[in-house]
Design a protein around this motif. Sequence first.
Motif, mmCIF file in Angstrom:
data_model
loop_
_atom_site.group_PDB
_atom_site.id
_atom_site.type_symbol
_atom_site.label_atom_id
_atom_site.label_comp_id
_atom_site.label_asym_id
_atom_site.label_seq_id
_atom_site.Cartn_x
_atom_site.Cartn_y
_atom_site.Cartn_z
ATOM 1 N N ARG A 29 0.837 -1.210 0.000
ATOM 2 C CA ARG A 29 0.000 0.000 0.000
ATOM 3 C C ARG A 29 0.866 1.251 0.000
ATOM 4 O O ARG A 29 0.557 2.221 -0.688
ATOM 5 C CB ARG A 29 -0.965 0.001 1.171
ATOM 6 N N ASP A 41 -9.727 7.492 -0.872
ATOM 7 C CA ASP A 41 -9.991 6.469 0.149
ATOM 8 C C ASP A 41 -8.788 5.542 0.321
ATOM 9 O O ASP A 41 -8.420 5.174 1.437
ATOM 10 C CB ASP A 41 -11.231 5.651 -0.205
ATOM 11 N N ARG A 42 -8.180 5.171 -0.786
ATOM 12 C CA ARG A 42 -7.018 4.273 -0.742
ATOM 13 C C ARG A 42 -5.841 4.958 -0.056
ATOM 14 O O ARG A 42 -5.142 4.348 0.758
ATOM 15 C CB ARG A 42 -6.666 3.849 -2.170
ATOM 16 N N SER A 96 -6.199 5.160 3.675
ATOM 17 C CA SER A 96 -5.886 3.906 4.369
ATOM 18 C C SER A 96 -4.411 3.833 4.766
ATOM 19 O O SER A 96 -4.012 2.925 5.501
ATOM 20 C CB SER A 96 -6.275 2.701 3.509
#
Length: 160
Positions: A15, A92-93, A96
Amino acid sequence: MTNELDILNHDELERLKDAMPLIAILIGRADNDMDASEYKLAEKIAHIRSYNSPHYLQPFYQSVEAGLKSSLDLFNKELPAETVLRNQFISDRLASLNPILQKLNPKIGAQLYKGFIRFSSEMAKASGGFLGFMSINSEESKWVNLPMLNEIRFEEEEEE
């Protein structure tokens, strides 16, 4: 990877590595079109960071650089074509990442956070404008400071 990032699991590390290509797309396609100069700049910045970052982050940026082009291509194919939906997905990603950045040593988290903000700003200035003025358009300006990320501050103690 690096000892500093060893506390992250595989998914968390992936991520983090996806942040730069996602930021490049968020800013580069804010006006619906990511041009060649924006692609080249993203690649150039990743390359520079692979050797011109603190030594403990160089392996991370080398890994980002190695996968940047394929990640950009993949995300550009898979993300929604409609700008509002795509930007919300990316936002949104990126949001995170907040618990991941908080999990790191504050010095490392702050360096990565500041690096993402600088990268976003550099991408926004990549095309457009006249002689560097007015180069960030209104769509890019909504995202350039990466409002979905929580600021991480780290003040280094001065040595006596």
